[in-house]
Scaffold this active site. Structure first.
Site, PDB file in Angstrom:
ATOM      1  N   MET A  30       0.839  -1.193   0.000  1.00 30.68           N
ATOM      2  CA  MET A  30       0.000   0.000   0.000  1.00 30.68           C
ATOM      3  C   MET A  30       0.880   1.251   0.000  1.00 30.68           C
ATOM      4  SD  MET A  30      -3.541  -0.731   1.982  1.00 30.68           S
ATOM      5  CE  MET A  30      -2.948  -0.535   3.646  1.00 30.68           C
ATOM      6  N   GLY A  31       2.115   1.097  -0.482  1.00 33.29           N
ATOM      7  CA  GLY A  31       3.005   2.245  -0.583  1.00 33.29           C
ATOM      8  C   GLY A  31       3.599   2.633   0.746  1.00 33.29           C
ATOM      9  N   LEU A  33       6.688   2.999   1.329  1.00 35.79           N
ATOM     10  CA  LEU A  33       7.623   1.879   1.435  1.00 35.79           C
ATOM     11  C   LEU A  33       8.729   2.143   2.444  1.00 35.79           C
ATOM     12  CD1 LEU A  33       8.011   0.875  -2.326  1.00 35.79           C
ATOM     13  CD2 LEU A  33       6.311   0.109  -0.653  1.00 35.79           C
ATOM     14  N   GLY A  36      11.314  -2.886   5.236  1.00 36.87           N
ATOM     15  CA  GLY A  36      10.587  -4.149   5.290  1.00 36.87           C
ATOM     16  C   GLY A  36      10.035  -4.540   3.940  1.00 36.87           C
ATOM     17  N   HIS A  37       9.404  -3.579   3.275  1.00 40.15           N
ATOM     18  CA  HIS A  37       8.914  -3.835   1.912  1.00 40.15           C
ATOM     19  C   HIS A  37      10.065  -4.177   0.971  1.00 40.15           C
ATOM     20  CE1 HIS A  37       5.664  -0.926   3.304  1.00 40.15           C
ATOM     21  NE2 HIS A  37       4.966  -1.997   2.975  1.00 40.15           N
ATOM     22  N   GLY A 147       5.072 -10.108   4.497  1.00 44.05           N
ATOM     23  CA  GLY A 147       5.827 -10.103   5.748  1.00 44.05           C
ATOM     24  C   GLY A 147       5.059 -10.777   6.872  1.00 44.05           C
ATOM     25  N   LYS A 149       4.973  -9.792   9.858  1.00 48.80           N
ATOM     26  CA  LYS A 149       4.445  -8.827  10.835  1.00 48.80           C
ATOM     27  C   LYS A 149       2.926  -8.858  10.827  1.00 48.80           C
ATOM     28  CE  LYS A 149       4.175  -4.392  10.043  1.00 48.80           C
ATOM     29  NZ  LYS A 149       2.737  -4.078  10.356  1.00 48.80           N
ATOM     30  N   ASP A 150       2.336  -8.917   9.643  1.00 47.77           N
ATOM     31  CA  ASP A 150       0.883  -9.023   9.518  1.00 47.77           C
ATOM     32  C   ASP A 150       0.507 -10.505   9.525  1.00 47.77           C
ATOM     33  OD1 ASP A 150       0.021  -6.108   8.931  1.00 47.77           O
ATOM     34  OD2 ASP A 150       1.693  -6.440   7.571  1.00 47.77           O
ATOM     35  N   SER A 185       6.937  -0.336   9.867  1.00 45.85           N
ATOM     36  CA  SER A 185       5.564  -0.180   9.398  1.00 45.85           C
ATOM     37  C   SER A 185       5.414   1.196   8.786  1.00 45.85           C
ATOM     38  CB  SER A 185       4.581  -0.328  10.570  1.00 45.85           C
ATOM     39  OG  SER A 185       3.279   0.079  10.200  1.00 45.85           O
TER      40      SER A 185
END
Length: 281
Positions: A30-31, A33, A36-37, A147, A149-150, A185
């Site tokens: 979702m941008g 960035l 992590g992304h 990831g 994390k989610d 995040s």
């Protein structure tokens, strides 16, 4: 690297790649960035010939209009970050390109969607499933990268792939953290300096929980995590649970079979942060 706004343009270049036998890796985002992304893009590039990154803030997964409105967006900066990585295509569509008509599909994920995030964000995971399945239909990736994390979202997406019998491999990648332990995040950019300074206490409490699991029962471990985080005065736990990795149902005894995961949501002021940790049991 090419940027596509239209479904048709992206599908044309990807169809050509697949006709050449090239493997396509996909990183949906979702941008806003962050590293992590970018780590997901790096993993995707090692495992595929072509890498596609989507940047799309999906309105269907926000139940709070203010959260959608305030979600950080900076496409120019996202593109700048991706130019330094082996990313072949960016897909940055407008809402009507993803949803030319309202998506009225309803998914049934059973108990996976009624606990934790699902309890406090009703409809969220249905919106996630809508957009991810739509993106999979457009990109037709061989593999897609998410990831840990989610964690609950990852479980939902894996379940969705099974429900729809989609030919895509879901690859789970480790959570990337700041030097002080805070899970990276996009929402971290919204933290005030005071809340940013307090936020690493979330992961610190989770790490303490893994130590305490050796000699305390699950209910005491949960209680201690909540008390430690709330004691900062700047953080407020919305939920913390220790759940089975596969079912996401609460674990009441360390002797229960299966991998156990501690999942948490915390408010740092108005910013909601999530994290998790695996217990070695």
């Amino acid at each position: 690297m090419e940027i596509f706004k239209s479904v048709q343009g992206l599908k044309q270049v990807l169809d050509s790649a697949r006709n050449k036998g090239l493997a396509v890796g996909f990183v949906p985002t979702m941008g806003a960035l962050h590293p992590g992304h970018l780590s997901l893009v790096s993993v995707a590039s090692r495992e595929n010939d072509i890498v596609v990154v989507s940047i799309f803030v999906n309105p269907n997964q926000f139940n709070d209009p203010n959260d959608l409105r305030n979600y950080p967006r900076d496409l120019d900066e996202d593109v700048r970050l991706l130019t330094s990585l082996p990313c072949n295509y960016i897909f940055a569509p407008e809402v009507d390109e993803i949803y030319p008509e309202p998506d009225t599909r309803k998914f049934d994920f059973g108990s996976l969607e009624t606990v934790m995030e699902g309890r406090f964000r009703p409809g969220h995971f249905n919106g996630v499933a809508q957009v991810v399945s739509r993106l999979f239909d457009i990109v037709e990736p061989d593999s897609a990268y998410f990831g840990r994390k989610d964690f609950q979202q990852l479980s939902i997406i894996k379940n969705m792939v099974k429900l729809l019998n989609l030919p895509v491999k879901i690859v789970a990648c480790d959570t990337i953290r700041e030097a002080d332990g805070l899970a990276m995040s996009s929402r971290n950019a919204l933290l005030t300096p005071e809340h940013r300074a307090a936020a690493p206490g979330i992961y610190s409490a989770l790490k303490d929980a893994t130590d305490e699991s050796a000699f305390l029962p699950t209910d005491k471990v949960k209680q201690h995590v909540i008390e430690k985080i709330n004691s900062t005065g700047l953080l407020k736990v919305q939920y913390f649970d220790i759940v089975d990795e596969m079912t996401l149902q609460s674990v009441t005894n360390w002797a229960q079979k299966g991998v156990k995961v501690g999942c948490i949501a915390v408010f740092a002021g108005s910013v909601r942060l999530i994290d998790n940790i695996f217990f070695d049991k």
